[in-house]
Motif scaffolding. Structure first.
Motif, short mmCIF file in Angstrom:
data_model
loop_
_atom_site.label_atom_id
_atom_site.label_comp_id
_atom_site.label_asym_id
_atom_site.label_seq_id
_atom_site.Cartn_x
_atom_site.Cartn_y
_atom_site.Cartn_z
N GLY A 9 0.81 -1.22 0.00
CA GLY A 9 0.00 0.00 0.00
C GLY A 9 0.85 1.27 0.00
N GLY A 10 2.18 1.12 -0.05
CA GLY A 10 3.05 2.30 -0.09
C GLY A 10 3.04 2.92 -1.48
N LYS A 11 3.27 4.25 -1.53
CA LYS A 11 3.25 4.94 -2.82
C LYS A 11 4.67 5.03 -3.38
CE LYS A 11 -1.09 6.41 -3.17
NZ LYS A 11 -1.67 7.09 -2.08
N TYR A 12 4.78 4.92 -4.67
CA TYR A 12 6.05 5.22 -5.30
C TYR A 12 5.81 5.81 -6.67
CZ TYR A 12 5.68 0.89 -8.09
OH TYR A 12 5.28 -0.09 -8.95
N LEU A 13 6.86 6.39 -7.22
CA LEU A 13 6.73 7.04 -8.53
C LEU A 13 7.39 6.18 -9.59
CD1 LEU A 13 7.58 10.61 -7.41
CD2 LEU A 13 5.45 9.92 -8.45
N SER A 14 6.75 6.12 -10.71
CA SER A 14 7.33 5.33 -11.77
C SER A 14 7.51 6.22 -13.00
CB SER A 14 6.38 4.16 -12.05
OG SER A 14 6.25 3.95 -13.41
N VAL A 15 8.67 6.11 -13.64
CA VAL A 15 8.90 6.84 -14.89
C VAL A 15 9.03 5.79 -15.99
CG1 VAL A 15 10.35 8.45 -16.15
CG2 VAL A 15 10.24 8.58 -13.68
N ARG A 16 8.17 5.89 -16.98
CA ARG A 16 8.25 4.92 -18.06
C ARG A 16 8.69 5.61 -19.34
NH1 ARG A 16 5.10 0.27 -17.88
NH2 ARG A 16 4.86 -0.34 -15.72
N GLY A 17 9.48 4.90 -20.09
CA GLY A 17 9.97 5.52 -21.32
C GLY A 17 9.95 4.54 -22.47
N LYS A 18 8.83 3.85 -22.59
CA LYS A 18 8.73 2.84 -23.63
C LYS A 18 8.88 3.47 -25.02
CE LYS A 18 5.89 -1.18 -24.39
NZ LYS A 18 4.61 -1.79 -24.15
N GLY A 19 9.80 2.93 -25.77
CA GLY A 19 9.93 3.43 -27.15
C GLY A 19 10.75 4.70 -27.28
N ALA A 20 11.23 5.24 -26.17
CA ALA A 20 12.01 6.48 -26.26
C ALA A 20 13.39 6.17 -26.84
CB ALA A 20 12.16 7.10 -24.88
N PRO A 21 13.96 7.08 -27.64
CA PRO A 21 15.30 6.83 -28.20
C PRO A 21 16.34 6.71 -27.09
CG PRO A 21 14.41 8.95 -28.95
CD PRO A 21 13.40 8.35 -28.07
N LYS A 22 17.34 5.87 -27.35
CA LYS A 22 18.38 5.61 -26.36
C LYS A 22 19.03 6.90 -25.87
CE LYS A 22 20.60 1.14 -26.78
NZ LYS A 22 21.53 0.39 -27.60
N GLU A 23 19.28 7.81 -26.82
CA GLU A 23 19.97 9.06 -26.46
C GLU A 23 19.14 9.86 -25.46
OE1 GLU A 23 19.46 8.08 -29.59
OE2 GLU A 23 21.51 7.31 -29.80
N ALA A 24 17.82 9.79 -25.67
CA ALA A 24 16.93 10.54 -24.76
C ALA A 24 17.01 9.94 -23.36
CB ALA A 24 15.50 10.50 -25.28
N LEU A 25 17.08 8.60 -23.31
CA LEU A 25 17.18 7.94 -22.00
C LEU A 25 18.47 8.32 -21.30
CD1 LEU A 25 15.94 4.39 -22.97
CD2 LEU A 25 14.75 6.08 -21.61
N LYS A 26 19.55 8.35 -22.09
CA LYS A 26 20.85 8.71 -21.52
C LYS A 26 20.78 10.12 -20.93
CE LYS A 26 24.18 6.32 -24.32
NZ LYS A 26 24.88 6.58 -25.55
N GLU A 27 20.17 10.99 -21.73
CA GLU A 27 20.07 12.38 -21.32
C GLU A 27 19.23 12.50 -20.04
OE1 GLU A 27 21.77 14.77 -22.55
OE2 GLU A 27 20.82 16.29 -21.26
N LEU A 28 18.17 11.73 -20.00
CA LEU A 28 17.29 11.77 -18.83
C LEU A 28 18.06 11.37 -17.58
CD1 LEU A 28 14.32 12.20 -17.90
CD2 LEU A 28 14.03 9.75 -18.11
N LYS A 29 18.84 10.29 -17.73
CA LYS A 29 19.64 9.82 -16.60
C LYS A 29 20.58 10.91 -16.12
CE LYS A 29 21.87 5.92 -16.85
NZ LYS A 29 22.63 4.89 -17.59
N LYS A 30 21.15 11.61 -17.10
CA LYS A 30 22.11 12.66 -16.76
C LYS A 30 21.44 13.77 -15.96
CE LYS A 30 24.84 13.37 -20.56
NZ LYS A 30 25.15 14.33 -21.61
N ARG A 31 20.19 14.08 -16.36
CA ARG A 31 19.56 15.26 -15.76
C ARG A 31 18.86 14.99 -14.43
NH1 ARG A 31 17.02 18.79 -20.68
NH2 ARG A 31 18.63 18.26 -22.19
#
Ligand code: SF4
Length: 474
Positions: free
Chosen positions: A242-264
């Motif tokens: 019953g605990g809350k957590y946040l989920s970020v999903r990036g299905k289909g996002a380009p690899k570079e965008a994922l890398k950038e997201l991690k960086k930021r």
């Protein structure tokens, strides 16, 4: 206004709407009311009874963060008191700091009613836009005809990729007979609602759409599309405890965008498993552990950010979410994608017909148009169904029933702005000290005054039309 233990504005109809809370996950408006600075009369009086995600709008109002209000009108006939309810809410949100968007749904009128573009334009301006301005819409808002708005048309086309015929028939009951343009007009409405979040209007932000409960299918469709269209999705979830957590999903996002997201995302990144990273975030200590499951193109993995200690308070989650929303929106925009926040909505009760039953555009006596001759409007009030008893004697003894009275409803929705005064009328009615004849007389006079004043303002609006941002069909 008096805080009453019993529901002062009570209406049996609200109980009928309670199904919506359970079945479709609409939240009762009472929950969010205390968070709203100086709530609108419809909110105080429970004419607005439900919402989705209105917390984010109340939040923006309090903090001064950007937010929008959006609504649309199909140019199909006369503008009446039911439309006024929606216009009042748009204008109120605009006064509370929202950037306002009003779409004239001529694509819908063309496809559903078979109206020509020219007729749509005439009705759109003559009926809806003039009244909207007369009621107080400010020139910094945007008014547009769907057929003339390139960004809406493009977005509608893009949204079309994410919705198929089976979904539309499940939501709208479309059949093999439904014409293609009607389906396009549905995608266009979803685009109307998402448009305020486009880059050219300042990017992702909370948007509220004030509607009647019959419009909820559009909202459900659009909220789903907001997620499907977004390069990343931030969602609040619940774990098994019953605990809350946040989920970020990036299905289909380009690899570079994922890398950038991690960086930021603030914090330190550590490799955790094959396609899972842990971020520790000293900048935000409540984010003790942040798990980022990387989208892996072959394995089709989404990635998940989660608070390890799921007992974090709601306000911490909210703050974290805000940070994540912003980062995700920036990265998506940099990579040419969208990051829509699912639109919020409010739900208001419908006005009933003046003769009881439903308001119907084919029965002119059942509604009051904002362009009705003021004398005729007053007469309609006098002919309206009341909740009074058959004889005066009975009424004195038993009292009237304001919840079954169209005249009281007119006062509640439109004619009496002062809460104390309205409660007094209600009290007098219930206790049998108020008689329908004089009560109707008062309402009729107020209606006459309102219509006269409104129509004068409509005349003025004609002279000031060119001060407004209106996008017409070219
Ligand atoms: Fe309606 Fe007024 Fe009659 Fe009461 S007294 S039932 S509010 S018309």
């Amino acid at each position: 206004f008096m805080t009453n233990k019993l529901d002062p504005w009570s209406s049996s109809e609200i109980n009928d709407y309670s199904k919506l809370f359970e079945e479709f996950g609409i939240s009762p408006f009472d929950n969010v009311l205390p968070e709203i600075p100086s709530p609108h009369m419809y909110m105080r009086r429970r004419v607005i009874f439900g919402h989705r995600d209105y917390e984010q709008i109340a939040d923006a109002m309090r903090t001064g963060a950007p937010f929008s209000v959006m609504d649309g009108f199909m140019p199909s006939g006369k503008v009446h008191l039911g439309h006024k309810m929606v216009m009042d809410q748009i204008i109120w949100h605009q006064q509370m700091g929202a950037s306002a968007f009003v779409g004239i749904a001529d694509r819908e009128a063309f496809s559903v009613r078979g109206f020509s573009w020219q007729k749509c334009r005439e009705i759109g301006v003559e009926e809806y836009i003039l009244s909207l301005i007369a009621l107080g819409f400010k020139p910094d808002g945007l008014i547009y005809f769907q057929s003339g708005c390139e960004s809406v048309k493009d977005l509608a086309f893009e949204l079309g990729v994410k919705v198929n015929f089976s979904e539309l028939s499940a939501i709208y009951g479309f059949s093999g007979e439904t014409n293609l343009s009607h389906m396009i007009s549905v995608a266009t409405q979803a685009a109307d609602i998402l448009q305020p979040q486009l880059e050219e209007f300042g990017g992702p932000k909370p948007v509220v759409v004030p509607v009647g409960p019959d419009q909820d299918p559009h909202l459900r469709l659009t909220r789903g599309l907001a997620g499907k269209m977004s390069m990343f999705r931030v969602e609040e979830r619940e774990n098994a405890n019953g605990g809350k957590y946040l989920s970020v999903r990036g299905k289909g996002a380009p690899k570079e965008a994922l890398k950038e997201l991690k960086k930021r995302i603030p914090g330190k990144v550590k490799l955790y498993e094959e396609h899972m990273d842990i971020l520790q975030t000293p900048d935000y200590p409540f984010l003790e552990r942040f798990v980022l499951q990387i989208n892996h193109p072959e394995k089709k993995k989404c990635f998940t950010a989660e608070l390890k200690d799921a007992s974090k308070s709601a306000s911490e989650i909210k703050l974290t979410r805000k940070i994540l929303d912003e980062i995700v929106a920036e990265v998506a925009a940099d990579f040419g994608g969208y990051a829509f926040i699912p639109p919020a909505s409010t739900y208001h009760r419908f006005m009933s017909g003046l003769q009881g039953g439903k308001m119907s555009s084919s029965v002119p006596d059942s509604y009051i148009a904002l362009t009705d001759d003021p004398k005729e409007g007053a007469k309609k009030v006098k002919r309206a169904k009341t909740g009074g008893c058959v004889t005066l004697e009975e009424q004195k003894k038993l009292g009237g029933k304001p919840d079954e009275c169209s005249v009281f409803e007119l006062m509640l929705f439109h004619l009496i702005g002062d809460d104390e005064e309205l409660l007094e009328i209600r009290q007098e009615c219930v206790s049998g000290t108020r008689m329908c004849g004089s009560c109707k007389q008062l309402a009729a006079e107020k209606m006459y005054e309102f219509l006269k004043d409104h129509q004068e303002k409509r005349e003025l609006a004609k002279e000031h039309l060119d001060e407004y941002k209106i996008i017409y069909k070219k």
